[in-house]
Design a protein around this motif. Structure first.
Motif, short mmCIF file in Angstrom:
data_model
loop_
_atom_site.label_atom_id
_atom_site.label_comp_id
_atom_site.label_asym_id
_atom_site.label_seq_id
_atom_site.Cartn_x
_atom_site.Cartn_y
_atom_site.Cartn_z
N GLU A 87 0.83 -1.21 0.00
CA GLU A 87 0.00 0.00 0.00
C GLU A 87 0.86 1.25 0.00
O GLU A 87 1.82 1.38 0.76
CB GLU A 87 -0.91 0.00 1.22
N GLY A 88 0.52 2.17 -0.89
CA GLY A 88 1.22 3.43 -0.96
C GLY A 88 2.41 3.45 -1.90
O GLY A 88 2.99 4.51 -2.14
N LEU A 89 2.77 2.28 -2.45
CA LEU A 89 3.95 2.21 -3.32
C LEU A 89 3.60 2.06 -4.79
O LEU A 89 4.47 2.22 -5.65
CB LEU A 89 4.84 1.03 -2.90
N GLU A 90 2.35 1.77 -5.10
CA GLU A 90 1.98 1.55 -6.50
C GLU A 90 2.01 2.84 -7.30
O GLU A 90 2.34 2.84 -8.50
CB GLU A 90 0.58 0.93 -6.57
N CYS A 91 1.72 3.94 -6.64
CA CYS A 91 1.65 5.22 -7.35
C CYS A 91 1.93 6.35 -6.36
O CYS A 91 1.55 6.28 -5.20
CB CYS A 91 0.25 5.39 -7.95
N ASN A 92 2.62 7.37 -6.85
CA ASN A 92 2.89 8.52 -6.00
C ASN A 92 3.08 9.75 -6.88
O ASN A 92 3.45 9.63 -8.05
CB ASN A 92 4.14 8.28 -5.14
N ILE A 93 2.81 10.90 -6.32
CA ILE A 93 2.96 12.17 -7.03
C ILE A 93 3.80 13.11 -6.19
O ILE A 93 3.60 13.23 -4.99
CB ILE A 93 1.58 12.81 -7.32
N SER A 94 4.75 13.76 -6.84
CA SER A 94 5.60 14.72 -6.16
C SER A 94 5.45 16.09 -6.81
O SER A 94 5.44 16.20 -8.04
CB SER A 94 7.07 14.29 -6.24
N GLU A 95 5.35 17.11 -5.99
CA GLU A 95 5.31 18.48 -6.49
C GLU A 95 6.65 19.18 -6.28
O GLU A 95 6.77 20.38 -6.47
CB GLU A 95 4.20 19.27 -5.77
N ARG A 96 7.66 18.41 -5.88
CA ARG A 96 8.98 18.99 -5.66
C ARG A 96 9.64 19.35 -6.99
O ARG A 96 9.38 18.75 -8.02
CB ARG A 96 9.88 18.00 -4.92
N GLY A 97 10.54 20.28 -6.95
CA GLY A 97 11.31 20.62 -8.13
C GLY A 97 10.53 21.43 -9.14
O GLY A 97 9.39 21.86 -8.90
N ARG A 98 11.14 21.67 -10.29
CA ARG A 98 10.53 22.50 -11.32
C ARG A 98 9.37 21.81 -12.01
O ARG A 98 8.44 22.46 -12.48
CB ARG A 98 11.59 22.90 -12.36
N ASN A 99 9.42 20.46 -12.10
CA ASN A 99 8.37 19.72 -12.77
C ASN A 99 7.76 18.69 -11.83
O ASN A 99 8.50 17.92 -11.21
CB ASN A 99 8.93 18.99 -14.00
N PRO A 100 6.45 18.66 -11.69
CA PRO A 100 5.82 17.61 -10.90
C PRO A 100 6.21 16.24 -11.46
O PRO A 100 6.38 16.08 -12.66
CB PRO A 100 4.33 17.87 -11.06
N ALA A 101 6.37 15.26 -10.58
CA ALA A 101 6.76 13.92 -10.99
C ALA A 101 5.73 12.91 -10.52
O ALA A 101 5.24 13.00 -9.38
CB ALA A 101 8.14 13.56 -10.44
N THR A 102 5.41 11.97 -11.39
CA THR A 102 4.52 10.87 -11.04
C THR A 102 5.25 9.57 -11.24
O THR A 102 5.95 9.38 -12.24
CB THR A 102 3.26 10.88 -11.92
N ILE A 103 5.12 8.66 -10.28
CA ILE A 103 5.69 7.33 -10.41
C ILE A 103 4.56 6.31 -10.36
O ILE A 103 3.64 6.43 -9.55
CB ILE A 103 6.74 7.05 -9.32
#
Length: 273
Positions: free
Chosen positions: A56-72
């Motif tokens: 749980e919690g590892l399948e998908c995540n979103i980061s707003e850090r840095g210049r470009n948002p990142a999705t994994i």
């Protein structure tokens, strides 16, 4: 922008679904989408896959850090012949596009692992790594499973640049027919994709020709070799720093040891035993 949707909400989306689990919704550009789709299609055509749970919690995540948002986003499957087939995509727009996958055969097969790592950072830094990663180094094993790679390796000399490995021992868990190169986006779309399809096809052919060995001693030997691979990789994987920069140290450690290399034991845990 990419958005992680839950299982209950995805059916309401008018977007293309990549395999019936939490997905990345593409409103723009994915550099390695053709690779991801080819791998998914190749797996589903050859195997009766079952979704393998991701913590749980590892399948998908979103980061707003840095210049470009990142999705994994990660996917994981299993079947009788494959103990674990995992792949992960990181999308940070033009600043980073990353596609990673490892295929672990069942313990009844002593086949190499199939390792794939494609990383692009902007338009000038594109690194590709693709290999049949040997579990054993003896001559008979190398002749049986690694020698057949030579024909493909020779077909793509431009993708075998003999680059220095900064984090790994090239003689451990890598073959001499590794594809390892710095390249450009146009080559990724053409030569790298072609090589990816060829290496994947040869791997499936090798697996189809393999005879399962269900002797408990033989299976235990393979199981240990795969655990050792996970431990070695978790301790050295440079992606850990990348994950931390986007998603924080705690999440990165959980992702590394809870999903990517789940048979590895964190050093702090092993040291306390």
């Amino acid at each position: 922008m990419y958005i992680c949707f839950s299982e209950t909400s995805k059916s309401r989306q008018q977007s293309r679904i990549l395999k019936g689990i939490n997905v990345l919704i593409n409103n723009g550009w994915l550099m390695y989408r053709p690779f991801l789709e080819h791998l998914e299609n190749s797996l589903s055509q050859r195997f009766d896959l079952t979704k393998r749970s991701i913590p749980e919690g590892l399948e998908c995540n979103i980061s707003e850090r840095g210049r470009n948002p990142a999705t994994i986003q990660s996917w994981c499957y299993e079947c009788d012949d494959l103990r674990k087939a995992r792949y992960t995509y990181i999308d940070a727009g033009k600043s980073a596009q990353i596609f990673n996958s490892v295929i672990y055969p069942g313990h009844q097969y002593d086949l190499p692992l199939l390792g794939i790592d494609f990383l692009s950072f902007g338009s000038v830094k594109n690194l590709i790594v693709m290999d049949f990663q040997p579990l054993f180094q003896d001559a008979a094993y190398q002749q049986k499973y690694i020698a057949p790679l030579q024909v493909l390796h020779d077909k793509y000399p431009d993708l075998s640049q003999n680059l220095e490995m900064k984090f790994y021992d090239a003689n451990q868990y890598f073959s001499k027919y590794l594809l390892f190169a710095k390249t450009d986006p146009e080559t990724v779309k053409t030569r790298v994709l072609e090589a990816f399809k060829d290496y994947l096809q040869l791997y499936w052919e090798m697996m189809a020709a393999a005879t399962p060995n269900t002797d408990p001693t033989a299976m235990a030997r393979v199981a240990k070799a795969q655990r050792d691979y996970d431990q070695y990789s978790a301790e050295r994987d440079p992606a850990s720093g990348l994950f931390s920069s986007y998603f924080g140290h705690d999440w990165s450690e959980r992702f590394l040891y809870g999903f990517l290399f789940e048979d590895a034991v964190p050093l702090t845990v092993s040291a306390s035993k």
